[in-house]
Design a protein around this motif. Structure first.
Motif, PDB file in Angstrom:
ATOM      1  N   UNK A   1       0.858  -1.183   0.000  1.00 38.26           N
ATOM      2  CA  UNK A   1       0.000   0.000   0.000  1.00 38.26           C
ATOM      3  C   UNK A   1       0.892   1.229   0.000  1.00 38.26           C
ATOM      4  N   UNK A   2       0.384   2.305  -0.551  1.00 43.85           N
ATOM      5  CA  UNK A   2       1.127   3.565  -0.544  1.00 43.85           C
ATOM      6  C   UNK A   2       0.139   4.706  -0.403  1.00 43.85           C
ATOM      7  N   UNK A   3       0.561   5.729   0.295  1.00 47.65           N
ATOM      8  CA  UNK A   3      -0.294   6.893   0.440  1.00 47.65           C
ATOM      9  C   UNK A   3       0.506   8.102   0.871  1.00 47.65           C
ATOM     10  N   UNK A   4      -0.096   9.257   0.684  1.00 44.51           N
ATOM     11  CA  UNK A   4       0.514  10.540   1.017  1.00 44.51           C
ATOM     12  C   UNK A   4      -0.324  11.206   2.103  1.00 44.51           C
TER      13      UNK A   4
ATOM     14  N   UNK B   1      -0.917  -2.101   7.877  1.00 45.81           N
ATOM     15  CA  UNK B   1       0.065  -3.154   8.147  1.00 45.81           C
ATOM     16  C   UNK B   1      -0.027  -3.650   9.592  1.00 45.81           C
ATOM     17  N   UNK B   2      -0.623  -2.850  10.455  1.00 40.92           N
ATOM     18  CA  UNK B   2      -0.880  -3.271  11.833  1.00 40.92           C
ATOM     19  C   UNK B   2      -2.186  -4.053  11.945  1.00 40.92           C
ATOM     20  N   UNK B   3      -3.115  -3.794  11.055  1.00 43.93           N
ATOM     21  CA  UNK B   3      -4.452  -4.370  11.139  1.00 43.93           C
ATOM     22  C   UNK B   3      -4.666  -5.589  10.250  1.00 43.93           C
ATOM     23  N   UNK B   4      -3.797  -5.805   9.272  1.00 44.74           N
ATOM     24  CA  UNK B   4      -4.007  -6.870   8.306  1.00 44.74           C
ATOM     25  C   UNK B   4      -2.676  -7.506   7.907  1.00 44.74           C
ATOM     26  N   UNK B   5      -2.716  -8.793   7.634  1.00 48.06           N
ATOM     27  CA  UNK B   5      -1.517  -9.469   7.134  1.00 48.06           C
ATOM     28  C   UNK B   5      -1.579  -9.644   5.619  1.00 48.06           C
TER      29      UNK B   5
ATOM     30  N   UNK C   1       5.932  -9.779   8.921  1.00 47.88           N
ATOM     31  CA  UNK C   1       7.178  -9.108   8.582  1.00 47.88           C
ATOM     32  C   UNK C   1       6.903  -8.242   7.359  1.00 47.88           C
ATOM     33  N   UNK C   2       7.098  -6.941   7.513  1.00 44.00           N
ATOM     34  CA  UNK C   2       6.708  -5.989   6.469  1.00 44.00           C
ATOM     35  C   UNK C   2       7.864  -5.093   6.077  1.00 44.00           C
ATOM     36  N   UNK C   3       7.820  -4.638   4.855  1.00 46.29           N
ATOM     37  CA  UNK C   3       8.759  -3.630   4.389  1.00 46.29           C
ATOM     38  C   UNK C   3       8.037  -2.284   4.435  1.00 46.29           C
ATOM     39  N   UNK C   4       8.619  -1.355   5.165  1.00 47.29           N
ATOM     40  CA  UNK C   4       7.992  -0.052   5.382  1.00 47.29           C
ATOM     41  C   UNK C   4       8.901   1.038   4.838  1.00 47.29           C
ATOM     42  N   UNK C   5       8.321   1.947   4.088  1.00 49.22           N
ATOM     43  CA  UNK C   5       9.043   3.108   3.562  1.00 49.22           C
ATOM     44  C   UNK C   5       8.407   4.350   4.167  1.00 49.22           C
ATOM     45  N   UNK C   6       9.210   5.140   4.864  1.00 47.65           N
ATOM     46  CA  UNK C   6       8.758   6.406   5.431  1.00 47.65           C
ATOM     47  C   UNK C   6       9.534   7.532   4.768  1.00 47.65           C
TER      48      UNK C   6
ATOM     49  N   UNK D   1       4.179  -1.076   3.324  1.00 45.67           N
ATOM     50  CA  UNK D   1       3.528   0.195   3.017  1.00 45.67           C
ATOM     51  C   UNK D   1       4.559   1.272   2.745  1.00 45.67           C
ATOM     52  N   UNK D   2       4.169   2.199   1.887  1.00 42.92           N
ATOM     53  CA  UNK D   2       4.935   3.426   1.666  1.00 42.92           C
ATOM     54  C   UNK D   2       4.119   4.549   2.275  1.00 42.92           C
ATOM     55  N   UNK D   3       4.675   5.159   3.294  1.00 40.77           N
ATOM     56  CA  UNK D   3       4.016   6.244   4.020  1.00 40.77           C
ATOM     57  C   UNK D   3       4.754   7.530   3.662  1.00 40.77           C
ATOM     58  N   UNK D   4       4.266   8.210   2.635  1.00 40.39           N
ATOM     59  CA  UNK D   4       4.937   9.393   2.097  1.00 40.39           C
ATOM     60  C   UNK D   4       4.400  10.646   2.772  1.00 40.39           C
ATOM     61  N   UNK D   5       5.281  11.362   3.447  1.00 39.02           N
ATOM     62  CA  UNK D   5       4.874  12.535   4.224  1.00 39.02           C
ATOM     63  C   UNK D   5       3.665  12.191   5.083  1.00 39.02           C
ATOM     64  N   UNK D   6       3.719  11.025   5.686  1.00 40.13           N
ATOM     65  CA  UNK D   6       2.601  10.514   6.472  1.00 40.13           C
ATOM     66  C   UNK D   6       2.307  11.347   7.702  1.00 40.13           C
TER      67      UNK D   6
END
Length: 131
Positions: free
Chosen positions: A56-59, A70-74, A103-108, A79-84
């Motif tokens: 998932x990705x969002x701004x 990513x906390x609520x679902x497997x 185990x998740x890959x997270x982009x902040x 997720x990509x959290x852009x300027x989250x």
């Protein structure tokens, strides 16, 4: 494969679920949105990419929503959290008291002009990755 799945809120009030004063209603609407992703978007994506990881990705608030998922679902690999909006009231406490579902890959990311959010991003990173 890149897929874009767009959601429009009722009556064009984008982000209304985040602005609600009633937190139970707010969380209920977010869970409905997550269920829609899992039940509608994922099956469509799986028809084209059966074995691929789905992210998932969002701004801004959508970035926070992507992270929250990513906390609520497997169902998602990350997720990509852009300027989250990780400054959002209660987020830090939520992240401290919950774990990622898998185990998740997270982009902040954070823009240079968002000085008020920088501390929140650093705290969010620390909470998520120093477990």
């Amino acid at each position: 494969l890149f897929a874009l799945y767009e959601f429009l809120s009722d009556g064009g009030h984008q982000g209304a679920e985040w602005q609600s004063r009633n937190r139970r209603s707010q969380v209920h609407r977010l869970r409905e949105l997550l269920q829609s992703l899992e039940n509608e978007a994922l099956p469509l994506i799986r028809t084209k990419a059966e074995e691929e990881d789905v992210f998932l990705a969002g701004y801004s608030l959508a970035g926070l929503f992507s992270l929250w998922c990513t906390y609520e679902s497997d169902a998602f690999a990350g997720a990509a959290c852009c300027s989250g909006s990780v400054w959002y009231p209660g987020w830090k406490e939520f992240a401290i008291n919950h774990s990622l579902r898998r185990k998740s890959r997270i982009y902040l990311s954070l823009g240079k002009k968002e000085k008020n959010t920088a501390k929140s991003i650093n705290e969010c990173s620390a909470v998520m990755f120093l477990r």
